[in-house]
Motif scaffolding. Structure first.
Motif, PDB file in Angstrom:
ATOM      1  N   LEU A  29     -26.573  89.259  63.502  1.00 58.73           N
ATOM      2  CA  LEU A  29     -25.153  90.101  62.741  1.00 58.73           C
ATOM      3  C   LEU A  29     -23.857  89.254  63.734  1.00 58.73           C
ATOM      4  O   LEU A  29     -24.181  89.128  64.541  1.00 58.73           O
ATOM      5  N   LEU A  30     -23.084  89.115  62.532  1.00 57.30           N
ATOM      6  CA  LEU A  30     -21.434  88.657  63.413  1.00 57.30           C
ATOM      7  C   LEU A  30     -20.795  89.992  63.137  1.00 57.30           C
ATOM      8  O   LEU A  30     -19.721  90.624  61.951  1.00 57.30           O
ATOM      9  N   ILE A  31     -20.237  90.494  64.943  1.00 55.48           N
ATOM     10  CA  ILE A  31     -18.773  91.068  64.486  1.00 55.48           C
ATOM     11  C   ILE A  31     -17.442  90.746  64.842  1.00 55.48           C
ATOM     12  O   ILE A  31     -17.382  89.545  65.907  1.00 55.48           O
ATOM     13  N   THR A  32     -16.744  90.841  63.886  1.00 50.56           N
ATOM     14  CA  THR A  32     -15.591  90.298  64.547  1.00 50.56           C
ATOM     15  C   THR A  32     -14.078  91.376  63.959  1.00 50.56           C
ATOM     16  O   THR A  32     -14.121  92.641  63.182  1.00 50.56           O
ATOM     17  N   GLY A  33     -13.487  91.041  64.114  1.00 48.87           N
ATOM     18  CA  GLY A  33     -11.823  92.262  65.051  1.00 48.87           C
ATOM     19  C   GLY A  33     -11.522  92.603  66.120  1.00 48.87           C
ATOM     20  O   GLY A  33     -11.805  92.517  66.974  1.00 48.87           O
ATOM     21  N   GLY A  34     -10.423  93.545  65.693  1.00 49.13           N
ATOM     22  CA  GLY A  34      -9.368  93.687  66.501  1.00 49.13           C
ATOM     23  C   GLY A  34      -7.923  92.912  67.376  1.00 49.13           C
ATOM     24  O   GLY A  34      -7.558  92.347  65.695  1.00 49.13           O
ATOM     25  N   CYS A  35      -8.146  93.005  68.522  1.00 45.11           N
ATOM     26  CA  CYS A  35      -6.239  92.549  68.665  1.00 45.11           C
ATOM     27  C   CYS A  35      -6.010  90.745  68.237  1.00 45.11           C
ATOM     28  O   CYS A  35      -7.255  90.034  69.049  1.00 45.11           O
ATOM     29  N   CYS A  36      -5.725  90.586  67.963  1.00 44.06           N
ATOM     30  CA  CYS A  36      -4.800  88.829  67.871  1.00 44.06           C
ATOM     31  C   CYS A  36      -4.726  87.709  67.563  1.00 44.06           C
ATOM     32  O   CYS A  36      -4.824  86.545  67.432  1.00 44.06           O
ATOM     33  N   HIS A  37      -6.358  87.775  65.924  1.00 45.34           N
ATOM     34  CA  HIS A  37      -6.889  86.929  65.911  1.00 45.34           C
ATOM     35  C   HIS A  37      -6.923  87.008  64.455  1.00 45.34           C
ATOM     36  O   HIS A  37      -6.324  88.350  63.993  1.00 45.34           O
ATOM     37  N   GLU A  38      -7.032  85.595  63.962  1.00 43.70           N
ATOM     38  CA  GLU A  38      -7.168  86.208  62.290  1.00 43.70           C
ATOM     39  C   GLU A  38      -8.785  86.119  61.837  1.00 43.70           C
ATOM     40  O   GLU A  38      -9.585  85.543  61.210  1.00 43.70           O
ATOM     41  N   TYR A  39      -9.193  87.110  62.765  1.00 50.95           N
ATOM     42  CA  TYR A  39     -10.378  87.497  62.265  1.00 50.95           C
ATOM     43  C   TYR A  39     -10.947  87.923  60.886  1.00 50.95           C
ATOM     44  O   TYR A  39     -12.470  87.480  60.393  1.00 50.95           O
ATOM     45  N   ALA A  40     -10.168  88.074  59.885  1.00 49.60           N
ATOM     46  CA  ALA A  40     -10.422  88.326  58.273  1.00 49.60           C
ATOM     47  C   ALA A  40     -10.634  86.723  57.719  1.00 49.60           C
ATOM     48  O   ALA A  40     -11.446  87.032  57.001  1.00 49.60           O
ATOM     49  N   LYS A  41     -10.140  85.734  58.610  1.00 47.11           N
ATOM     50  CA  LYS A  41     -10.340  84.651  58.016  1.00 47.11           C
ATOM     51  C   LYS A  41     -11.849  83.929  58.563  1.00 47.11           C
ATOM     52  O   LYS A  41     -12.353  82.979  57.994  1.00 47.11           O
ATOM     53  N   GLN A  42     -11.220  84.129  60.048  1.00 46.71           N
ATOM     54  CA  GLN A  42     -12.367  83.431  60.607  1.00 46.71           C
ATOM     55  C   GLN A  42     -14.206  84.014  60.532  1.00 46.71           C
ATOM     56  O   GLN A  42     -15.081  83.113  60.750  1.00 46.71           O
ATOM     57  N   LYS A  43     -13.941  85.015  60.461  1.00 49.03           N
ATOM     58  CA  LYS A  43     -15.303  85.971  59.853  1.00 49.03           C
ATOM     59  C   LYS A  43     -16.400  85.072  58.564  1.00 49.03           C
ATOM     60  O   LYS A  43     -17.644  84.362  59.141  1.00 49.03           O
ATOM     61  N   ASP A  44     -15.626  84.575  57.987  1.00 50.50           N
ATOM     62  CA  ASP A  44     -16.382  84.253  57.034  1.00 50.50           C
ATOM     63  C   ASP A  44     -16.002  82.516  56.886  1.00 50.50           C
ATOM     64  O   ASP A  44     -17.525  81.813  56.808  1.00 50.50           O
TER      65      ASP A  44
END
Length: 272
Positions: A29-44
């Protein structure tokens, strides 16, 4: 005709046997999101990179909330990690401080669900207690400027880092180490040259990757990975993949995945 039927049966039996011998993918399970980072890109990038390097199936839970108060509905459930072999915490929620919420996250790991913590996960859940930091293994409170980090592996015998060469990142954030808990074992250190206001320089030197024992649960963490380019670097993905397999007990002492837990196909850099 009988000979053809026999051959067909033998081929089918061989295929069934091989399939049965192949372990099921580790459920991650990969949990991503929150402040200050490109999580929408990094999750993939993480999903692609990890699934190319190990026999894992990565399920994503992501929020577009880019504040320091980002919360995840899944954490509200008592059995939120049920069915997963490991959880990758890649969230940045420093101002989420409600103890019941945090304790529910930790309870799953206390029960044995393996964990990997990436970058800003180390700055999450600042409740005023050591609860989250004991799980992580190191307490960190701040980071330096965006400058390259020279990474040196300090334990080259650990399965997670065996055979890795030292390398230097692009401009990255070096997290400080306020406290190293006795359960944490440093694997790599990072050095960063910082220019001070008076024109002089200093060199900061902190642990950037480590293994931690959280009760009977294995936890791997690295503070590297602020920029998407770093996350997509094959050397970074190799490190995280190794840490993930180690946390699940599926990494041999030689640093290679145990039989059946290596990549199903040719590994490729997510940076390509």
């Amino acid at each position: 005709m009988k000979a053809i039927l026999v051959l067909h049966f033998l081929a089918l039996f061989a295929l069934t046997t091989a399939s049965a011998a192949q372990p099921k993918p580790l459920r991650v399970l990969l949990i991503t999101g929150g402040c200050c980072h490109e999580y929408a890109k990094q999750k993939d990038v993480l999903k692609l990179g990890l699934e190319a390097r190990a026999n894992v199936e990565v399920t994503q839970v992501h929020t577009n909330d880019s504040s320091t108060r980002a919360r995840f509905t899944i954490y509200e459930n008592a059995d939120w990690a049920k069915g997963y072999d490991a959880v990758i915490h890649d969230e940045c929620s420093s101002d989420v401080k409600e103890m019941p919420y945090v304790q529910n996250i930790l309870a799953a790991h206390s029960r044995g669900v393996a964990a990997v913590n990436l970058h800003c996960a180390m700055h999450c859940y600042r409740t005023g207690t050591d609860d989250w930091f004991k799980f992580v293994g190191i307490q960190s409170s701040a980071h330096g400027p965006h400058e390259p980090i020279a990474i040196q592996f300090v334990d080259r015998e650990h399965p997670t880092t065996r055979g890795f060469d030292d390398w230097t990142t692009i401009k990255e954030e070096l997290y400080n180490n306020v406290k190293l808990f006795p359960t944490a074992h440093p694997l790599a250190r990072g050095k960063q040259i910082v220019k001070k206001n008076d024109g002089t320089e200093r060199t900061d030197d902190f642990v950037v990757a480590w293994a931690n024992d959280y009760g009977k649960t294995r936890v791997f963490s690295t503070t590297l990975g602020h920029n998407t380019t770093t996350v997509a670097d094959a050397r970074y993905l190799d490190l995280v993949a190794r840490g993930l397999l180690w946390s699940c007990g599926k990494l041999g002492n030689d640093g290679k995945p145990l039989p059946g837990y290596g990549p199903s196909g040719k590994a490729a850099s997510a940076a390509q």
